[in-house]
Design an enzyme around this catalytic site. Structure first.
Site, short mmCIF file in Angstrom:
data_model
loop_
_atom_site.label_atom_id
_atom_site.label_comp_id
_atom_site.label_asym_id
_atom_site.label_seq_id
_atom_site.Cartn_x
_atom_site.Cartn_y
_atom_site.Cartn_z
N SER A 27 -12.26 -11.33 6.28
CA SER A 27 -11.26 -12.09 7.04
C SER A 27 -9.88 -11.47 6.89
O SER A 27 -9.63 -10.67 5.98
CB SER A 27 -11.25 -13.54 6.56
OG SER A 27 -10.39 -14.32 7.34
N GLY A 29 -5.95 -11.08 5.96
CA GLY A 29 -5.10 -11.53 4.87
C GLY A 29 -5.79 -11.75 3.55
O GLY A 29 -5.25 -12.39 2.66
N ILE A 30 -6.98 -11.19 3.40
CA ILE A 30 -7.77 -11.48 2.20
C ILE A 30 -7.45 -10.55 1.03
O ILE A 30 -7.77 -10.84 -0.11
CB ILE A 30 -9.28 -11.42 2.55
CG1 ILE A 30 -10.09 -12.31 1.62
CG2 ILE A 30 -9.79 -9.99 2.56
CD1 ILE A 30 -11.49 -12.59 2.11
N GLY A 31 -6.82 -9.40 1.33
CA GLY A 31 -6.44 -8.48 0.26
C GLY A 31 -7.10 -7.12 0.33
O GLY A 31 -6.98 -6.33 -0.61
N THR A 33 -6.41 -4.45 2.26
CA THR A 33 -5.45 -3.34 2.34
C THR A 33 -4.78 -3.11 0.99
O THR A 33 -4.54 -1.96 0.59
CB THR A 33 -4.40 -3.62 3.43
OG1 THR A 33 -5.06 -3.82 4.68
CG2 THR A 33 -3.43 -2.46 3.56
N GLU A 54 -5.97 0.83 8.05
CA GLU A 54 -5.96 0.02 9.26
C GLU A 54 -5.02 0.65 10.30
O GLU A 54 -3.91 1.04 9.97
CB GLU A 54 -5.48 -1.38 8.89
CG GLU A 54 -5.84 -2.47 9.84
CD GLU A 54 -5.50 -3.84 9.29
OE1 GLU A 54 -6.30 -4.76 9.45
OE2 GLU A 54 -4.40 -3.99 8.69
N ARG A 191 4.22 -10.90 8.67
CA ARG A 191 4.22 -9.88 9.71
C ARG A 191 4.73 -10.46 11.02
O ARG A 191 4.37 -11.58 11.39
CB ARG A 191 2.81 -9.31 9.91
CG ARG A 191 2.29 -8.50 8.74
CD ARG A 191 0.89 -7.99 9.03
NE ARG A 191 0.36 -7.20 7.94
CZ ARG A 191 -0.89 -6.72 7.90
NH1 ARG A 191 -1.72 -6.97 8.91
NH2 ARG A 191 -1.32 -6.02 6.87
#
EC number: 2.7.1.21
Length: 352
Positions: A27, A29-31, A33, A54, A191
């Site tokens: 999903s 915003g899960i971490g 990156t 990404e 963002r």
């Protein structure tokens, strides 16, 4: 930690290169990156690690700002400014553009991935990618459909775009069970044009959890048990609004049975009267599409990675510690060198 090996030394020691390629997905915003940023450039055994980031620059600055526009479109549909038909056409066009960078790189990479050598090999190169094309062609479109922003007909058009998967795909689905923490992480990214949409977040989490079961089902039933799949299909209930609400909002538990049933897969979402005859059997074309989806998924080695309560550093340690358990594929050394050049060029043009 072993000393990092140079490409020239490694090439002289092996007749062919061996690649571990891993897609980090899950999903928003899960971490993922943050994890990718902290992964070292060499493994503990000194194997070079290449990272594909990404394609945010492509999404935000090449032509349309896709992130802002897709969120704005969904907001306008929910305010009644767009009909479902209008929002579906726009969302599908935008989602196709989200997919483009993944599909282009996947095509280049696929031509270089040959036969599997198994697991616990001695890789020459580890390639870690931020998301698989399945995210933009299947997972996000299904979530958009479940939230009412994309029609069934447009969803079907998207899932057809999932590419064939060459041997040796390792897909790690990152999972965060703490919803408050997940919302906090997403909000803190701050963002431009991105919004914390709790409904979309829940839908995505449900879709990714179900994706794991779907791949496990495909690995079991394809390619020899098509009759069994068709029989299970007839037993599925019609997927209506109440089932969609349940799918999104009820917590999912990891399936632990001897075999995943079709009911636990993403295909259950497509048990619709628009796609079926009166007896519930799929029309020929739609049966081809869904069976084709399973056939594309069956070459994927999938795993869940629960990061609840773990720091980014601990996540990276755990992820790298299990690298030897993942599938390895053969490639030529020329292919390995080309992959390195492709990754550098892609990140330079696409990543922020």
């Amino acid at each position: 930690m072993s000393e990092p090996q140079s490409w020239s030394v490694m090439a002289s020691q092996m007749t062919s290169a061996q690649l571990i390629r891993v897609y980090l997905d899950g999903s928003m915003g899960i971490g993922k990156t943050s994890m990718l940023n902290e992964i070292p450039t060499h493994s503990l055994m000194g194997v070079p690690v290449l990272k594909v980031f990404e394609p945010m620059k492509y999404w935000r600055y090449y032509f349309t700002d896709l992130v802002t526009t897709v969120n704005d479109t969904c907001d306008r549909r929910r305010r009644g400014e767009f009909s479902l038909f209008q929002s579906s056409m726009i969302v599908t066009a935008l989602q196709s553009k989200f997919a483009d960078p993944y599909l282009v790189f996947h095509e280049r990479l696929s031509s270089k991935c040959h036969r599997i050598t198994g697991t616990r090999g001695n890789p020459s190169l580890i390639l870690i990618l931020d998301r698989h094309p399945i995210s933009a062609t299947v997972c996000f479109p299904i979530a958009r459909h479940l939230t009412g922003d994309c029609s069934l007909e447009m969803l079907i058009s998207m899932i057809i775009r999932l590419p064939q998967e060459p041997p040796g795909c390792n897909l790690v689905i990152v999972d965060l069970h703490d919803e408050k923490e997940h919302v906090s992480r997403l909000s803190s990214r701050n963002r431009t044009g991105e919004k914390t949409d709790l409904l979309m977040l829940r839908a995505l989490n449900a879709v990714y959890s179900c994706l794991v079961d779907t791949i496990m089902y495909a690995n079991h039933i394809c390619p020899y048990s098509k009759d069994e799949w068709e029989s299970e299909w007839l037993d599925l209930p019609w997927f209506d609004t109440s089932l969609a609400t349940t799918f999104i909002n009820e917590p999912r538990t990891d399936y632990r049975g001897s075999r995943v049933s079709l009911h636990h897969t993403l295909l259950a979402i497509f048990k619709r009267r628009e796609l079926c005859a009166e007896d519930g059997s799929l029309s020929t074309t739609h049966a081809w599409i869904l069976w084709g989806l399973l056939m594309k998924l069956r070459n994927i080695n999938v795993e869940r990675f629960n990061i609840t309560g773990l720091s980014t550093t601990k996540c990276v340690e755990s992820f790298m510690d299990t690298m030897s358990e993942r599938l390895v594929t053969h490639m030529s050394w020329n292919d390995a060198f080309e992959i390195e050049a492709d990754v550098l060029a892609y990140n330079k043009e696409m990543a922020m």
